[in-house]
Enzyme design. Structure first.
Site, PDB file in Angstrom:
ATOM      1  N   MET A  42       0.880  -1.286   0.081  1.00 59.27           N
ATOM      2  CA  MET A  42       0.099  -0.034   0.217  1.00 59.27           C
ATOM      3  C   MET A  42       0.978   1.207  -0.171  1.00 59.27           C
ATOM      4  SD  MET A  42      -3.022  -0.205  -0.382  1.00 59.27           S
ATOM      5  CE  MET A  42      -3.480   1.389  -0.042  1.00 59.27           C
ATOM      6  N   HIS A  96      -9.129 -12.671   0.418  1.00 54.70           N
ATOM      7  CA  HIS A  96      -7.914 -11.789   0.003  1.00 54.70           C
ATOM      8  C   HIS A  96      -6.658 -12.734  -0.395  1.00 54.70           C
ATOM      9  CE1 HIS A  96     -10.092  -8.649   2.419  1.00 54.70           C
ATOM     10  NE2 HIS A  96      -9.284  -7.785   1.899  1.00 54.70           N
ATOM     11  N   LYS A 100      -1.984 -11.834   3.676  1.00 55.48           N
ATOM     12  CA  LYS A 100      -2.704 -10.986   4.505  1.00 55.48           C
ATOM     13  C   LYS A 100      -2.691 -11.423   5.905  1.00 55.48           C
ATOM     14  CE  LYS A 100      -7.109  -8.608   5.462  1.00 55.48           C
ATOM     15  NZ  LYS A 100      -6.497  -7.386   5.682  1.00 55.48           N
TER      16      LYS A 100
HETATM   17  P1  NAD Z   1       2.736  -4.987   3.572  1.00 57.17           P
HETATM   18  O1  NAD Z   1       3.135  -6.215   4.364  1.00 57.17           O
HETATM   19  O2  NAD Z   1       2.869  -5.068   2.107  1.00 57.17           O
HETATM   20  O3  NAD Z   1       3.219  -3.563   3.958  1.00 57.17           O
HETATM   21  C1  NAD Z   1       3.293  -3.192   5.273  1.00 57.17           C
HETATM   22  C2  NAD Z   1       4.796  -2.342   5.489  1.00 57.17           C
HETATM   23  O4  NAD Z   1       4.651  -2.012   6.911  1.00 57.17           O
HETATM   24  C3  NAD Z   1       5.922  -3.385   5.246  1.00 57.17           C
HETATM   25  O5  NAD Z   1       6.821  -2.393   4.619  1.00 57.17           O
HETATM   26  C4  NAD Z   1       6.501  -3.081   6.518  1.00 57.17           C
HETATM   27  O6  NAD Z   1       7.858  -3.498   6.537  1.00 57.17           O
HETATM   28  C5  NAD Z   1       6.054  -2.060   7.122  1.00 57.17           C
HETATM   29  N1  NAD Z   1       6.006  -2.259   8.692  1.00 57.17           N
HETATM   30  C6  NAD Z   1       5.872  -3.126   9.680  1.00 57.17           C
HETATM   31  N2  NAD Z   1       5.998  -2.997  10.853  1.00 57.17           N
HETATM   32  C7  NAD Z   1       6.384  -1.694  10.947  1.00 57.17           C
HETATM   33  C8  NAD Z   1       7.114  -0.985  12.032  1.00 57.17           C
HETATM   34  N3  NAD Z   1       7.275  -1.270  13.208  1.00 57.17           N
HETATM   35  N4  NAD Z   1       7.488   0.275  11.669  1.00 57.17           N
HETATM   36  C9  NAD Z   1       7.459   0.710  10.370  1.00 57.17           C
HETATM   37  N5  NAD Z   1       7.033  -0.012   9.320  1.00 57.17           N
HETATM   38  C10 NAD Z   1       6.531  -1.127   9.473  1.00 57.17           C
HETATM   39  O7  NAD Z   1       1.017  -4.675   3.455  1.00 57.17           O
HETATM   40  P2  NAD Z   1       0.157  -3.895   3.101  1.00 57.17           P
HETATM   41  O8  NAD Z   1      -0.817  -4.984   2.044  1.00 57.17           O
HETATM   42  O9  NAD Z   1       0.703  -2.806   2.358  1.00 57.17           O
HETATM   43  O10 NAD Z   1      -1.085  -3.540   4.060  1.00 57.17           O
HETATM   44  C11 NAD Z   1      -0.767  -2.806   5.157  1.00 57.17           C
HETATM   45  C12 NAD Z   1      -1.679  -2.618   6.054  1.00 57.17           C
HETATM   46  O11 NAD Z   1      -2.857  -1.956   5.370  1.00 57.17           O
HETATM   47  C13 NAD Z   1      -2.492  -3.966   6.777  1.00 57.17           C
HETATM   48  O12 NAD Z   1      -2.760  -3.746   7.945  1.00 57.17           O
HETATM   49  C14 NAD Z   1      -3.523  -4.023   5.745  1.00 57.17           C
HETATM   50  O13 NAD Z   1      -4.633  -4.896   5.976  1.00 57.17           O
HETATM   51  C15 NAD Z   1      -4.087  -2.751   5.670  1.00 57.17           C
HETATM   52  N6  NAD Z   1      -4.838  -2.482   4.190  1.00 57.17           N
HETATM   53  C16 NAD Z   1      -5.913  -1.364   4.436  1.00 57.17           C
HETATM   54  C17 NAD Z   1      -6.569  -1.093   3.184  1.00 57.17           C
HETATM   55  C18 NAD Z   1      -7.435   0.230   3.364  1.00 57.17           C
HETATM   56  O14 NAD Z   1      -8.174   0.516   2.490  1.00 57.17           O
HETATM   57  N7  NAD Z   1      -7.775   0.750   4.629  1.00 57.17           N
HETATM   58  C19 NAD Z   1      -6.311  -1.640   2.174  1.00 57.17           C
HETATM   59  C20 NAD Z   1      -5.437  -2.465   1.925  1.00 57.17           C
HETATM   60  C21 NAD Z   1      -4.590  -2.873   3.073  1.00 57.17           C
END
Ligand code: NAD
Length: 266
Positions: free
Chosen positions: A12, A154, A158
């Protein structure tokens, strides 16, 4: 609008960086990820496959917030609490898209919203924001003998289940039906269905961006309301719209429905 993205190296975070091209007012002034991120020190624009923007991935959120209007957090539920506290200390608006938040996160958010604008959205897409309102209306209109079940799918990576979006749709249905809570959970084992519960079914696999169906199952007929996401860009664009909406707003809690201008908000 000076934006800090937390989770910048993730699916994201990179999608938001790409979508920022469609928002000329957006300046990404911070790209935060874990200290062991493979992208640490890299220009976030180049990492996202667009031109260099001069902001490098770092792990120092407090420093990035010193020069920001809004934080967009799509990272991990393990860190979101600390991120919100840093936003409150810096007086920076917070848009939290991360899902799987603890049950007690709500009280922290309520406290922070006394000081800064806060929007927590398990799904920032236009379509799901509208779907939640349609679900609330359907649950209010249909009699209680229509059972409510939610199915979601998903991608295999996830972390949380059911999805934050499925739970938010359950809350919208519970509000429509005036249930005290969206009691119910993922089905396992046998036994007859309990009336007035909301059941969740979960599929995980492949590269599914996000599918959700809320089914209203009556005697002799069924109504289904569905949304399929085929491109993460919808969440990214919605997140940037929500961030733009939050900028300059007084402290308080805001909802995605307000961002897209729905008259009634669920
Ligand atoms: P992802 O795993 O690809 O990315 C998450 C990122 O966060 C990674 O780069 C990771 O290294 C980083 N991260 C983890 N712990 C961290 C920390 N302590 N400090 C800094 N960075 C840290 O996941 P994603 O698919 O991008 O999804 C991220 C979140 O967003 C999930 O919770 C997902 O469910 C949510 N999401 C929400 C929506 C929405 O519309 N609200 C849509 C898609 C995903």
């Amino acid at each position: 609008m000076r934006v800090v993205i937390v989770g910048a190296s993730g699916r994201m975070g990179l999608a938001i960086t790409r979508a920022s091209l469609e928002f000329p007012e957006v300046m990404i002034v911070g790209a935060i990820d874990r200290a062991d991120s493979k992208l640490l020190g890299q220009d976030i624009g180049l990492a996202a496959g667009i031109a260099a923007i001069g902001t490098r991935v770092s792990s120092d959120l407090a420093a990035a917030l010193a020069d920001a209007d809004v934080m967009i957090d799509f990272s991990s539920a393990a860190i979101t609490r600390q991120n919100l506290e840093l936003c409150q200390a810096a007086g920076v608006a917070a848009l939290i898209g991360t899902t799987g938040l603890d049950a007690d996160f709500e009280s922290l958010a309520a406290g922070a919203a006394l000081h800064i604008p806060v929007l927590i959205a398990a799904n920032t897409s236009l379509g799901v924001t509208l779907l939640a309102e349609l679900v609330r209306l359907a649950a209010a209109a249909l009699p209680p003998d229509f059972d409510i079940e939610i199915v979601e799918a998903h991608h295999r990576h996830k972390q949380d289940a059911p999805s934050g979006t499925a739970l938010a749709l359950g809350r919208a249905a519970a509000r429509g039906r005036e249930l005290l809570s969206d009691v119910g959970g993922v089905r396992s084992g046998g036994g007859a269905r309990v009336s007035n519960e909301i059941g969740y079914a979960v599929l995980r696999g492949g590269d599914v961006v996000g599918d959700h169906t809320v089914a209203f199952l009556g005697a002799g007929e069924r109504v289904s309301l569905s949304h399929q996401a085929t491109d993460r860009a919808i969440f990214a664009r919605g997140a940037l719209r929500a961030a733009r909406f939050l900028c300059g707003k007084p402290a308080g809690r805001y909802k995605m429905g307000e961002v897209i201008g729905l008259k009634t908000i669920s």
